[in-house]
Design a protein around this motif. Structure first.
Motif, PDB file in Angstrom:
ATOM      1  N   CYS A  24       0.882  -0.973   0.037  1.00  0.00           N
ATOM      2  CA  CYS A  24       0.380   0.351   0.180  1.00  0.00           C
ATOM      3  C   CYS A  24       0.863   1.109   0.437  1.00  0.00           C
ATOM      4  O   CYS A  24       0.173   2.155  -0.682  1.00  0.00           O
ATOM      5  CB  CYS A  24      -0.798   0.507   1.194  1.00  0.00           C
ATOM      6  SG  CYS A  24      -2.190  -0.874   0.985  1.00  0.00           S
ATOM      7  N   ILE A  25       1.650   1.315   1.013  1.00  0.00           N
ATOM      8  CA  ILE A  25       2.696   2.800   1.037  1.00  0.00           C
ATOM      9  C   ILE A  25       3.284   2.726  -0.134  1.00  0.00           C
ATOM     10  O   ILE A  25       3.303   3.605  -0.652  1.00  0.00           O
ATOM     11  CB  ILE A  25       3.695   2.690   1.946  1.00  0.00           C
ATOM     12  CG1 ILE A  25       2.788   2.770   3.568  1.00  0.00           C
ATOM     13  CG2 ILE A  25       4.833   3.182   2.265  1.00  0.00           C
ATOM     14  CD1 ILE A  25       3.515   2.306   4.571  1.00  0.00           C
ATOM     15  N   ARG A  31       7.074   5.739   0.558  1.00  0.00           N
ATOM     16  CA  ARG A  31       7.640   5.091   1.430  1.00  0.00           C
ATOM     17  C   ARG A  31       8.687   6.398   2.218  1.00  0.00           C
ATOM     18  O   ARG A  31       8.937   5.646   3.717  1.00  0.00           O
ATOM     19  CB  ARG A  31       8.783   4.648   0.661  1.00  0.00           C
ATOM     20  CG  ARG A  31       9.536   3.345   1.485  1.00  0.00           C
ATOM     21  CD  ARG A  31      10.606   3.123   0.349  1.00  0.00           C
ATOM     22  NE  ARG A  31      10.402   2.126  -0.456  1.00  0.00           N
ATOM     23  CZ  ARG A  31      10.760   1.328  -1.132  1.00  0.00           C
ATOM     24  NH1 ARG A  31      12.188   0.382   0.071  1.00  0.00           N
ATOM     25  NH2 ARG A  31      10.400  -0.053  -1.861  1.00  0.00           N
ATOM     26  N   ASP A  32       9.193   7.219   2.213  1.00  0.00           N
ATOM     27  CA  ASP A  32      10.000   8.690   2.354  1.00  0.00           C
ATOM     28  C   ASP A  32       9.066   9.613   3.628  1.00  0.00           C
ATOM     29  O   ASP A  32       9.795  10.150   4.642  1.00  0.00           O
ATOM     30  CB  ASP A  32      10.461   9.370   1.827  1.00  0.00           C
ATOM     31  CG  ASP A  32      11.688   9.717   0.174  1.00  0.00           C
ATOM     32  OD1 ASP A  32      11.656   7.885   1.153  1.00  0.00           O
ATOM     33  OD2 ASP A  32      11.442   9.416  -0.753  1.00  0.00           O
ATOM     34  N   THR A  33       8.008   9.734   3.605  1.00  0.00           N
ATOM     35  CA  THR A  33       6.620  10.141   4.629  1.00  0.00           C
ATOM     36  C   THR A  33       6.198   9.496   5.063  1.00  0.00           C
ATOM     37  O   THR A  33       5.277   9.819   6.521  1.00  0.00           O
ATOM     38  CB  THR A  33       6.139  11.012   3.722  1.00  0.00           C
ATOM     39  OG1 THR A  33       4.572  10.152   3.302  1.00  0.00           O
ATOM     40  CG2 THR A  33       7.159  11.676   3.259  1.00  0.00           C
ATOM     41  N   THR A  34       6.313   7.924   6.216  1.00  0.00           N
ATOM     42  CA  THR A  34       5.462   7.291   6.334  1.00  0.00           C
ATOM     43  C   THR A  34       6.215   6.691   7.934  1.00  0.00           C
ATOM     44  O   THR A  34       8.557   6.871   8.032  1.00  0.00           O
ATOM     45  CB  THR A  34       5.462   5.476   6.026  1.00  0.00           C
ATOM     46  OG1 THR A  34       4.581   5.668   4.504  1.00  0.00           O
ATOM     47  CG2 THR A  34       4.197   4.432   7.253  1.00  0.00           C
ATOM     48  N   PHE A  52      11.059   1.923   5.812  1.00  0.00           N
ATOM     49  CA  PHE A  52      10.106   2.965   6.271  1.00  0.00           C
ATOM     50  C   PHE A  52      10.552   3.398   7.305  1.00  0.00           C
ATOM     51  O   PHE A  52      10.910   2.290   8.258  1.00  0.00           O
ATOM     52  CB  PHE A  52       9.192   3.718   5.809  1.00  0.00           C
ATOM     53  CG  PHE A  52       7.589   2.150   5.905  1.00  0.00           C
ATOM     54  CD1 PHE A  52       7.486   1.253   5.406  1.00  0.00           C
ATOM     55  CD2 PHE A  52       7.356   2.482   7.706  1.00  0.00           C
ATOM     56  CE1 PHE A  52       6.947   0.767   5.291  1.00  0.00           C
ATOM     57  CE2 PHE A  52       6.326   1.660   7.801  1.00  0.00           C
ATOM     58  CZ  PHE A  52       6.521   0.563   6.255  1.00  0.00           C
ATOM     59  N   ASP A  53      10.455   4.630   8.182  1.00  0.00           N
ATOM     60  CA  ASP A  53      10.860   5.487   9.818  1.00  0.00           C
ATOM     61  C   ASP A  53       9.751   4.346  10.292  1.00  0.00           C
ATOM     62  O   ASP A  53       8.580   4.775  10.681  1.00  0.00           O
ATOM     63  CB  ASP A  53      10.493   6.288   9.901  1.00  0.00           C
ATOM     64  CG  ASP A  53      11.970   7.488   8.959  1.00  0.00           C
ATOM     65  OD1 ASP A  53      12.921   6.807   8.507  1.00  0.00           O
ATOM     66  OD2 ASP A  53      11.438   7.848   9.119  1.00  0.00           O
TER      67      ASP A  53
END
Lengths: 235, 70
Positions: A24-25, A31-34, A52-53
């Motif tokens: 989904c991501i 991916r960079d903002t999750t 991701f984070d």
């Protein structure tokens, strides 16, 4: 997902749900903002598999940590990943109040009806008649109460926007679960408030069954108690 | 014979032998191997690649991302 073999038992639903979230991501390009918040339970090492984070919270306090992260970083996608021991037992207060405040976060609730990490003890979501390490004579309503239906409890809260219960026992339901996860993330991106997706997942090890039999049990027994479908959609 | 359109690969070191893929395969071309991988798990093998329809149901049900289809 990172290229690391998971530590989960054969046939465990966590690996599948991890993959659905990652798909989904990636499809939404987030991916960079999750920022994910991992629970305590079998999925405690989720950050080893997600690219991701991810942060970790105390047992059951995941929605509280996610609340803080979302308020500090309102533009990021913040979701929590919780099991039933984490969300429905020790974290009941946090999840109810996060929903009641209408926090703009997503919650992925993986319900397998037992405490997997600690040795298969009875959870609030364990079915009546199910044998676990701490209900040796099976769960009885007069001694241990009834299975806790968190989704139906959350339904009455005006702050909650989107609730759906899904399963992963067949390819059709896997596709449906992925759609629900995506809708939950989209609800948050649109700023519509609190959303939660419950995913009925198998625990072959502590159900004492083969993975294939566990999937059949979801269809035959667990779905009788936990009805699938959209519980609330005010988005 | 129809031209092969898909390429199904099983990462035997990731496979945990849960056999969920065998259950969902509509053409029943997956089976448990007679051999084990490094972790001592009886992994899944593809018996007849020509029959694979590329439906991706096995990859969809795999909890360990062991199956890739191109």
């Amino acid at each position: 997902m990172k290229d690391a073999p998971t530590h989960y038992c054969p046939g465990c639903g966590h690996g599948l749900v991890h993959r659905l979230i990652c798909e989904c991501i990636d499809e939404m390009g987030l991916r960079d903002t999750t920022i994910a918040v991992a629970p305590v339970g079998c999925a405690v090492l989720a950050y080893d598999y997600w690219d991701f984070d991810t942060t970790e919270a105390a047992h059951g306090r995941t929605p509280a940590v996610a609340t803080a992260i979302k308020r500090v970083h309102p533009k990021n996608l913040v979701f929590t990943y919780q099991g039933d021991g984490d969300l429905a037992a020790i974290g009941t207060a946090e999840i109810i109040h996060a929903g009641n405040r209408g926090e703009n976060i997503s919650v992925i609730f993986v319900n397998n009806g037992v405490y997997g990490m600690t040795g298969g003890q009875m959870a609030p979501t364990t079915l009546l008649g199910q044998r676990t390490a701490t209900s040796q004579f099976t769960r009885r309503s007069d001694k241990e109460g009834f299975p806790l239906k968190i989704m139906e409890m959350m339904q009455v809260l005006p702050g909650v926007t989107y609730l759906e219960r899904t399963s992963i026992h067949s390819p059709k339901e896997v596709i449906n679960a992925k759609r629900a996860i995506k809708k939950s993330f989209q609800t948050q991106i649109n700023g519509n408030g609190f959303s939660m997706v419950e995913i009925i997942s198998p625990c072959p090890t502590y159900w004492g069954m083969t993975p294939v039999r566990s999937m059949k049990r979801i269809k035959e027994e667990v779905m009788e108690e936990y009805e699938l479908g959209v519980v609330k959609d005010a988005s | 014979m129809a031209e092969k359109t898909c390429n199904l690969k099983i990462d035997i070191e990731r496979c945990k032998g849960c056999l969920l893929c065998i259950e969902v395969c509509p053409v029943k071309i997956l089976k448990a191997s007679e051999h084990v991988n490094k972790r001592g798990i009886q992994y899944v093998v593809l018996t007849d690649p020509e029959k694979c329809t590329g439906c991706t149901l096995c990859a969809m049900m795999c909890p360990d991302c062991a199956i890739t289809i191109e």
